[in-house]
Design a protein around this motif. Structure first.
Motif, PDB file in Angstrom:
ATOM      1  N   ASP A 403      -5.320 -12.725  27.481  1.00 51.17           N
ATOM      2  CA  ASP A 403      -4.974 -11.305  27.583  1.00 51.17           C
ATOM      3  C   ASP A 403      -6.160 -10.430  27.182  1.00 51.17           C
ATOM      4  OD1 ASP A 403      -2.238 -11.937  28.188  1.00 51.17           O
ATOM      5  OD2 ASP A 403      -1.932 -12.335  26.051  1.00 51.17           O
ATOM      6  N   LEU A 405      -7.698  -7.739  24.956  1.00 54.99           N
ATOM      7  CA  LEU A 405      -7.380  -7.429  23.565  1.00 54.99           C
ATOM      8  C   LEU A 405      -7.798  -6.011  23.200  1.00 54.99           C
ATOM      9  CD1 LEU A 405      -8.674 -10.764  21.965  1.00 54.99           C
ATOM     10  CD2 LEU A 405      -6.351 -10.220  22.727  1.00 54.99           C
ATOM     11  N   PRO A 406      -7.056  -5.351  22.323  1.00 52.69           N
ATOM     12  CA  PRO A 406      -7.486  -4.037  21.844  1.00 52.69           C
ATOM     13  C   PRO A 406      -8.755  -4.168  21.008  1.00 52.69           C
ATOM     14  CG  PRO A 406      -5.586  -4.816  20.591  1.00 52.69           C
ATOM     15  CD  PRO A 406      -5.790  -5.791  21.709  1.00 52.69           C
ATOM     16  N   ILE A 757      -3.776  -7.512  16.507  1.00 51.42           N
ATOM     17  CA  ILE A 757      -3.357  -7.628  17.915  1.00 51.42           C
ATOM     18  C   ILE A 757      -1.852  -7.456  18.038  1.00 51.42           C
ATOM     19  CG2 ILE A 757      -3.128  -9.258  19.840  1.00 51.42           C
ATOM     20  CD1 ILE A 757      -5.896 -10.382  18.961  1.00 51.42           C
ATOM     21  N   TRP A 760      -1.205  -3.590  17.626  1.00 50.87           N
ATOM     22  CA  TRP A 760      -1.756  -2.581  18.534  1.00 50.87           C
ATOM     23  C   TRP A 760      -1.816  -2.987  19.995  1.00 50.87           C
ATOM     24  CZ3 TRP A 760      -5.139  -2.753  13.887  1.00 50.87           C
ATOM     25  CH2 TRP A 760      -4.822  -1.731  12.983  1.00 50.87           C
ATOM     26  N   SER A 761      -1.314  -4.160  20.350  1.00 50.62           N
ATOM     27  CA  SER A 761      -1.401  -4.568  21.756  1.00 50.62           C
ATOM     28  C   SER A 761      -0.189  -4.138  22.560  1.00 50.62           C
ATOM     29  CB  SER A 761      -1.563  -6.089  21.852  1.00 50.62           C
ATOM     30  OG  SER A 761      -0.446  -6.749  21.292  1.00 50.62           O
TER      31      SER A 761
END
Length: 762
Positions: A403, A405-406, A757, A760-761
């Motif tokens: 994925d 990631l932020p 993660i 904030w994801s």
């Protein structure tokens, strides 16, 4: 004209600085494909023109036959079309810089066999050249200043290539095609030997010969490597080793050994298959292995006193190979050149200044080191490798997520500090940066942080840090990242749990046996022997070790007898504990009485690290330490045979308490009864492991959770790890151990990112 297929691929991963473009050009020529290959800020862009069958074959071989140092993460098809026209030639284009930086930097790699063969060939122009390298080996991370990875953006920029080297560099069929550190004696870096005043005594091969003569004569040399200086001396020379200890002010901590080859290594250590594989790998870590039987007379007793292992590595630079080529100098002490807990020395002037009281001579060169990095260290627990320091050869290789990631910055801990930063599909974790109580370590943390953020052009929007209110890593991150949108304080042992789960790519809930020395607890006490249940999103403190006061706070870490006194008081009460204190520490009577009187004012701890220190003190091994975990390491080395100390599990205020008092009683009774200390040490380890496994079995019956994450520095104890894992498996549970990072506090920053993660994801 015939119809041809034109396909454009973007390859991401470690694909620059590893011979990827010439590999693509050679493969395209074999398959009669036209097009081009180009480095850019995202990876490598490949344009292919030809038949569909040949393009498919190219894609297959791209994965199956890529250069050994390449790591392909993804191959993305950018475009595909049919064209009318000739296939044309396949060319290599100049690098292109884009707005977003996504390319990965390769780590520093050991000298390859091809280069070694050339270096030993009298007919080769690089015969005995101490900076020989090619696309498949040599310095990478330590010389890069900017991306894309081109010579002008490295510390080799000040060495213009001669015509021969330039021809190799531009020849797509040559092993040195676009090898950025490429050089030869005519145009490359120079090696020299100087004395403590900086006066040059010899250069290049003469410097090597004179350096070897000084080593054989018992002198101490500072040797410049890839990531910094080493201090080297003959490990067979007792006087030289003792002098190194005295000058470096390192009375006990073991020195690393460098062995010429496996034959030399096997004179002093036992090597299993995994150890041999690690030693010979291009990453070349220090591997901690059991001492070989009968090796005692071969080396000075001061190389690794009071323990049963040596840390050994094989040469990974041309200079090291040249130093170790003689049969009578096939082993050297090769220890980091630093003072106390500071980072290692890397600059030439810095070396002359900081090592003036240690080194007799200096083997220097003029290729600058842009970023300092220590040797990686891996200990062998049977066939299971355990990182104790992740650095050269492994950093800056990232963890990869499927994925996006932020952008999060994980500030890490304070001892054994690292930071981590997430970007695109990656989490980059820095090398081991040292103890942030040292000013030089703070400077290194800031330099490496600036470099990572600049290279990848990352602007973190979120910050995760430890809950401890005084950690300097938190202060540094907050000062240098004023633009972050949000920040999160994370409990230390939750970060350990999250790091271990991420390291194992495990998504569910797990139990966590988190054992270390110190971590700021949610209740204000010092945690360190924790039984958690949860994941990166949240956790419950299901249980912990019985708590006891920590007399003197940080002083108790340096003086294990203090916590030993505390647990005697907790186990036996006032009168008996004072009687035992007089027996164990007769010279500390007044201090003992004062500590006992004030015991109720000290902060409490559940620390497993302090418990092992205390057991070592009670067995008479160590009342004061000179390096981290020394007492516990010596306790592990002492343990022989099979015993099982009794630990008790009980419920208290909703928590499962692992009570060590029965084990302390057993230990004291064994001492009084004349039982061998080796068996008592073994029983303490094995009994503790049995109690941990039983606790997990009980929790599993309640929760149906089967996986157990083992994190924290105490899990560097090889006996404890092996016995606990065996008992967990016997109970039908699945232990999860760290694979790509250390279980000690180096993994904290990775765990902080994993927790961030989750927040904030969404």
């Amino acid at each position: 004209m015939s119809i041809v297929i034109r396909k454009v691929l973007l390859v991401k991963g470690i694909v620059q600085g590893v011979g990827f473009r010439p590999f693509c050009a050679k493969l395209a020529k074999e398959l009669k494909l036209g097009g081009s290959v180009q480095n850019n800020s995202s990876g490598v862009l490949i344009e292919l023109c030809g038949s569909n069958e040949n393009i498919d074959e190219f894609s297959k071989k791209l994965l199956d036959e890529a250069p050994p140092l390449a790591m392909i993460q993804t191959i993305e098809i950018i475009s595909e079309e049919k064209l009318l026209g000739p296939i044309g030639e396949f060319t290599i284009k100049a690098s292109e810089r884009q707005e977003m930086q996504l390319v990965l930097i390769p780590p520093d790699i050991a000298t390859c066999d091809d280069c070694l063969q050339e270096m030993r060939d009298p007919n080769d122009k690089r015969y005995r050249y101490p900076f020989i390298n090619c696309t498949n080996c040599g310095p990478r991370y330590t010389i890069i200043k900017e991306l894309p990875y081109d010579r002008t953006k490295t510390t080799m920029a000040c060495f213009p290539m001669c015509d021969d080297c330039s021809s190799e560099y531009n020849d797509v069929t040559d092993r040195r095609y676009h090898a950025q550190p490429n050089a030869c004696p005519e145009c490359g870096p120079t090696l020299w030997l100087c004395d403590a005043r900086g006066e040059r005594l010899a250069s290049n091969d003469e410097a090597i010969a004179l350096a070897k003569a000084h080593l054989k004569a018992g002198r101490i040399l500072a040797v410049k490597g890839i990531g910094g200086y080493h201090l080297a001396c003959d490990p067979r020379n007792d006087e030289a080793v003792r002098a190194l200890r005295a000058r470096k002010k390192r009375p006990d901590k073991p020195f690393a050994l460098m062995a010429k080859d496996f034959k030399a290594a096997e004179k002093v250590v036992l090597l299993n298959g995994m150890a041999r594989k690690l030693l010979a790998s291009p990453r070349r870590p220090i591997v901690v292995c059991p001492k070989a039987k009968g090796c005692g007379p071969l080396l000075s007793a001061y190389v690794a006193p009071n323990i049963d292992t040596y840390g050994v590595m094989l040469p990974y630079t041309p200079i090291q190979h040249l130093l170790l080529e003689d049969e009578d100098l096939d082993l050297l002490i090769m220890t980091s050149a630093n003072l106390s807990d500071e980072p290692l020395v890397a600059g030439n002037r810095e070396a002359l200044q900081k090592l003036a009281s240690i080194a007799d001579y200096y083997l220097m060169h003029d290729r600058d080191i842009y970023v300092k990095i220590d040797d990686s260290v891996i200990a062998m627990a049977g066939n299971t490798p355990i990182f104790t320091r992740r650095a050269r050869g492994y950093v800056p290789q990232p963890y990869i997520s499927k994925d996006v990631l932020p952008p999060i910055f994980g500030a890490g801990g304070e001892m054994k500090s690292t930071f981590s930063v997430s970007h695109d599909h990656y989490i980059f974790t820095s090398q081991y940066l040292g103890d942030l109580k040292e000013v030089a370590s703070i400077a290194l943390y800031e330099h490496v942080m600036d470099m990572f953020l600049s290279l990848y052009e990352i602007s973190p929007l979120f910050l995760v840090h430890d809950k401890h209110p005084m950690y300097l890593s938190t202060k540094i991150a907050k000062d240098k990242l004023p633009e972050v949108k949000d920040s999160l304080a994370v409990q230390h042992h939750h970060a350990h749990l999250a790091a271990c789960l991420w390291d194992n790519d495990f998504q569910g809930e797990a139990m966590g046996l988190i054992l270390d020395g110190t971590g700021f607890g949610d209740d204000g006490n010092i945690w360190g022997g924790e039984i958690l249940v949860g994941n990166a999103k949240s956790f419950i403190r299901w249980g912990h070790l019985l708590e006891a006061p920590l007399p003197g706070g940080d002083k108790a870490v340096l003086e294990p007898w203090r916590f030993a006194l505390s647990i005697l008081l907790k186990t036996f009460g006032l009168d008996k504990s004072m009687e035992l204190a007089d027996k164990f520490w007769p010279d500390r009577k007044r201090t003992s009485e004062a500590l006992i009187r004030n015991m109720n004012i000290y902060v409490k701890t559940s620390s497993a690290g302090r418990l092992f220190d205390a057991a070592a003190s009670l067995l008479g091994l160590r009342d004061a330490v000179t390096y981290d975990a020394q007492a516990a390491i010596e306790l592990e080395a002492l343990a022989k045979g099979r015993e099982c100390a009794p630990f008790r599990l009980e419920r208290e205020n909703g928590h499962l308490i692992l009570d060590w008092r029965p084990a302390i009683e057993w230990l004291i009774m064994g001492l009084m009864g004349g039982k061998r200390k080796e068996r008592l040490a073994a029983g303490f380890h094995d009994g503790f492991a049995a109690a941990l496994a039983q606790a997990c079995k009980d929790i599993s019956l309640e929760t149906r959770i089967r996986h157990v994450a083992l994190s924290g520095g105490v899990w560097q104890n090889k006996r404890l790890l092996n016995v606990t894992c065996a008992l967990l498996r016997r109970a039908g549970l699945e232990p999860l151990v760290h694979k790509n990072t250390s279980p000690n506090d180096e993994c904290i920053s990775l765990g902080q990112i994993a927790i961030g993660i989750e927040r904030w994801s969404k």
